[in-house]
Every structure is written in C-alpha cells, then in structure tokens.
Design an enzyme around this catalytic site. Sequence first.
Site, mmCIF file in Angstrom:
data_model
loop_
_atom_site.group_PDB
_atom_site.id
_atom_site.type_symbol
_atom_site.label_atom_id
_atom_site.label_comp_id
_atom_site.label_asym_id
_atom_site.label_seq_id
_atom_site.Cartn_x
_atom_site.Cartn_y
_atom_site.Cartn_z
ATOM 1 N NE ARG A 164 -3.929 -1.464 0.652
ATOM 2 C CZ ARG A 164 -4.384 -2.614 -0.419
ATOM 3 N NH1 ARG A 164 -3.206 -3.567 -0.863
ATOM 4 N NH2 ARG A 164 -5.152 -3.605 -0.155
ATOM 5 C CB SER A 239 -8.718 -1.969 4.458
ATOM 6 O OG SER A 239 -9.032 -2.837 3.768
ATOM 7 C CD GLU A 335 -5.400 0.816 1.951
ATOM 8 O OE1 GLU A 335 -5.199 0.848 0.824
ATOM 9 O OE2 GLU A 335 -7.095 0.817 2.216
HETATM 10 N N1 EPU Z 1 -10.510 -10.628 9.758
HETATM 11 C C1 EPU Z 1 -10.961 -10.407 11.471
HETATM 12 N N2 EPU Z 1 -12.155 -10.360 11.491
HETATM 13 C C2 EPU Z 1 -13.152 -9.395 10.627
HETATM 14 C C3 EPU Z 1 -12.696 -9.902 9.034
HETATM 15 C C4 EPU Z 1 -10.923 -10.385 8.660
HETATM 16 O O1 EPU Z 1 -10.917 -11.292 12.688
HETATM 17 O O2 EPU Z 1 -14.155 -8.570 10.341
HETATM 18 C C5 EPU Z 1 -9.856 -11.669 9.740
HETATM 19 C C6 EPU Z 1 -9.529 -12.909 9.366
HETATM 20 O O3 EPU Z 1 -8.250 -13.469 9.966
HETATM 21 C C7 EPU Z 1 -9.208 -12.979 8.235
HETATM 22 C C8 EPU Z 1 -8.171 -11.741 7.854
HETATM 23 O O4 EPU Z 1 -8.861 -11.207 8.961
HETATM 24 O O5 EPU Z 1 -8.763 -14.030 7.458
HETATM 25 C C9 EPU Z 1 -7.995 -11.344 6.496
HETATM 26 O O6 EPU Z 1 -9.461 -10.715 5.825
HETATM 27 P P1 EPU Z 1 -9.638 -10.672 4.677
HETATM 28 O O7 EPU Z 1 -9.634 -11.828 3.771
HETATM 29 O O8 EPU Z 1 -10.768 -9.954 4.752
HETATM 30 O O9 EPU Z 1 -8.602 -9.422 3.997
HETATM 31 P P2 EPU Z 1 -7.796 -7.752 4.645
HETATM 32 O O10 EPU Z 1 -6.427 -8.039 5.291
HETATM 33 O O11 EPU Z 1 -8.598 -8.112 5.879
HETATM 34 C C10 EPU Z 1 -6.434 -7.087 2.915
HETATM 35 C C11 EPU Z 1 -6.890 -5.437 1.802
HETATM 36 C C12 EPU Z 1 -7.686 -5.364 1.677
HETATM 37 C C13 EPU Z 1 -8.265 -6.844 0.548
HETATM 38 C C14 EPU Z 1 -8.771 -8.271 1.095
HETATM 39 C C15 EPU Z 1 -8.407 -9.122 0.054
HETATM 40 C C16 EPU Z 1 -5.503 -4.568 3.419
HETATM 41 C C17 EPU Z 1 -5.245 -3.082 4.154
HETATM 42 N N3 EPU Z 1 -7.089 -4.862 2.692
HETATM 43 O O12 EPU Z 1 -7.834 -6.754 4.193
HETATM 44 O O13 EPU Z 1 -7.979 -4.140 0.276
HETATM 45 O O14 EPU Z 1 -9.434 -6.645 -0.456
HETATM 46 O O15 EPU Z 1 -7.148 -8.273 2.362
HETATM 47 O O16 EPU Z 1 -6.812 -9.211 -0.083
HETATM 48 O O17 EPU Z 1 -4.608 -4.674 2.845
HETATM 49 C C18 EPU Z 1 -8.477 -2.059 0.315
HETATM 50 O O18 EPU Z 1 -7.305 -1.963 0.279
HETATM 51 O O19 EPU Z 1 -9.660 -1.315 0.562
HETATM 52 C C19 EPU Z 1 -8.963 -3.260 0.542
HETATM 53 C C20 EPU Z 1 -10.257 -3.864 1.485
#
Ligand code: EPU
Length: 340
Positions: A164, A239, A335
């Site tokens: 990012r 995010s 972010e």
């Molecule tokens: N999780 C929780 N609670 C929640 C949601 C997620 O505990 O409410 C935990 C779970 O363990 C899950 C992990 O967080 O496995 C990761 O969650 P998720 O796969 O939804 O991804 P993220 O890390 O929250 C990142 C990016 C997203 C992107 C997704 C998928 C960042 C800041 N965000 O989110 O990007 O779509 O991975 O690759 O890196 C954005 O940048 O706006 C965005 C949406």
Amino acid sequence: MTIQENVDLQPYNTFGIKAHAKYFTILRSVGEVPKLLASHIFKNENHLILGGGSNLLFTKDFDGLVVKIEFKGIEVVQESEDEVTLKVGAGENWHAFVMHCVERNWGGVENLSLIPGTVGAAPMQNIGAYGVEIKKIISTVEAFEISTGEPKVFTNAACNFGYRESIFKQHAKDKYLISSITLTLTKKNHHFVTTYGAIKEILKERGVQELSVKQISDAVIHIRKEKLPDPTQIGNAGSFFKNPSIEAELHDSLIKLYPSMPAYTAVDAQIKVPAAWLIEQCGWKGKTFDNIGVHQHQALVIVNYGGGEGEKIWQLAMKIRDSVKEKFGILLQPEVNIIR
Ligand code: EPU
C-alpha cells in the site's frame, strides 16, 4: 477547463462526506494540464488531485482547488501472441478497465476486480487484493511534474512500490499529476493466483476444472460483494487501516495470550497481523454510532450510513486505533488518505 467555486464534494468521495471545495475543476484531457498548472488559482491555492475519491476522508471543507482527473482511453501499445501492453488513462474507472481485460481474456488484473477508484490512483497505493498487487503488472507510470509541467515516466522500480505504498505517497507526494499507466497482461499461459482461501473454496464449489481469467474475476467479485459494503449503497473507503507488521518478539508474546491470532510472514522477518482481527477483538465489529459505524462483515471497514461527518469518522478511527494499541501494543496506521 472551467474552475467552479464552492462545490459540494459529496458525489466525489465514496465515503459520501459532505464537504465543500473552495474551487473545483474537472480535467478531461492531458492537453489541459499546462493551462491548469499556469492558472492563477492553481499557483496560489492548495490543491488536491482527485481520482475516484475512494481512498480518502474529508474531515472538513477543502480550502483550495480540487482537480478531478478524467483522462480516458485504453490504448494497445504493443501486442504479441503471448502478451499485450496497454496504456490506460488515469481517469478510467478501475473496475471497468478490469472488465475490459477480462472480456478479452487478458490475464493479470482479475484478482483486482471490483476495487473502487480510478486507474491513476491505483499505483499511488499499489492496490492489492487476494494475493496480487498492481506492482506485479505495471511497467511505467506517466505523470506531469507539477512545479515544471514537464512530463515524466516512472519505471516500475522508480515507483518504489511496497505494501500500500509508492513514491507517490512518499517523497513524490503532491509533486506529480499521474496521467496514465502502462501495464503488460498475458494473452495465454496466464499466471493465476488462487492462494487466497476463499477463492479456492468458490472455485471448488463451482466445480471449476480449468481456471480462466473470467472464473477468477467472478470469484473475486463474489467474495467482495459478500464481505465488503458497496460504496454506492453505504459510504466507505475500503480498509481504513493497513495490516500492521510486527516484530517476531511481540508476536511471540501475543500468541501466548491469544493463541487464535492469525498471522502471516511479511518482509524483513516481520509478522503481518490482520488489522480486522485486532479491531474485532476490541469489540468494534458491527458497532454503530448514530449514522457511522464499523461494518458488520469486515471490521476493517468504517462506514457512513448517510449524513455522517468526516471529523466524526476520524474520531471513531482514532478510538479504534487507541483501543488496539492498548490491548495489543500495536499502532495501526490509516490506509485511507485523511484530508485535514
Ligand atoms: N478478520 C477478522 N475479522 C473481520 C475480518 C477479517 O478477524 O471482520 C481476519 C480473518 O482472520 C481474515 C483476516 O482478518 O482471515 C484477513 O481478512 P480479509 O481476507 O478480509 O482481508 P484484510 O486483510 O482485512 C486485505 C486488504 C483488502 C483486500 C483483502 C483481500 C489491506 C489493508 N486490506 O484486507 O483491501 O481486499 O486483503 O486481499 O491490506 C482495501 O485496501 O481497501 C481493501 C479492501
């Protein structure tokens, strides 16, 4: 190019925040750039270059000139049997561009389906999702240096991409106006990335035997629609915080206290922890406060249910940050670009 005064920015930010710009203009072609840079208002006022407004939070009115970039065009600059290189106008809608590629079976951007925003904003924060970051496919970023009006081409290496991150958020911040990006996609022998668990599950559920650009794109769209609020329905900027990287030492002590804490290895022997998990553990998931809140399916997304104020969203974000710091000793970094 006409410069308007006192323009409501609500239609121009996906958080749906009501804030006014002292001045506002839309740039529809690169030919208008010299006129903009030479204008008295541009030279004497603060300015903000805007794409789709999908990664920013206005906390108050903008005291200056907001420039919305609408340079269009998807041009094939080189093509072989195996690959196609495209130059894409900064003002193209990112998802519409991805669909353009998916329809033609061009591979490389399918995991980045349904990301809001414009093409020109994509390299700024090196957009990424489901195991793919745009840095993998960008060859160059074309921009104008604001101080001189000179065109400049940034190679992929010069963009200094990170998680990012890019040079456009670091020392080149506010110094360039991105006009287009050039990227190379595969026409065959695609390099599909299906490591993300939910993609695998959906493809299995759908009985997909042979992977295709379209099937992966469809799976990503399905996941995003399930987890993430549609900004045209509920104001949000995706995010709100980055996923933090922590030292192995801190990770070791936290995992003893929270054995279910998810973690991934990041660069430099650091460990990446999902910010969404940290926020959920602090009890924020699904909480609402008047007309703003934390999304019920994704704790990393702060939402505006309608009429929410940018400053209130920022205050909520700071409360979330403080509680995570207190419970886990981890300081979350936004972010989203906060406009103060
Ligand atoms: N999780 C929780 N609670 C929640 C949601 C997620 O505990 O409410 C935990 C779970 O363990 C899950 C992990 O967080 O496995 C990761 O969650 P998720 O796969 O939804 O991804 P993220 O890390 O929250 C990142 C990016 C997203 C992107 C997704 C998928 C960042 C800041 N965000 O989110 O990007 O779509 O991975 O690759 O890196 C954005 O940048 O706006 C965005 C949406």
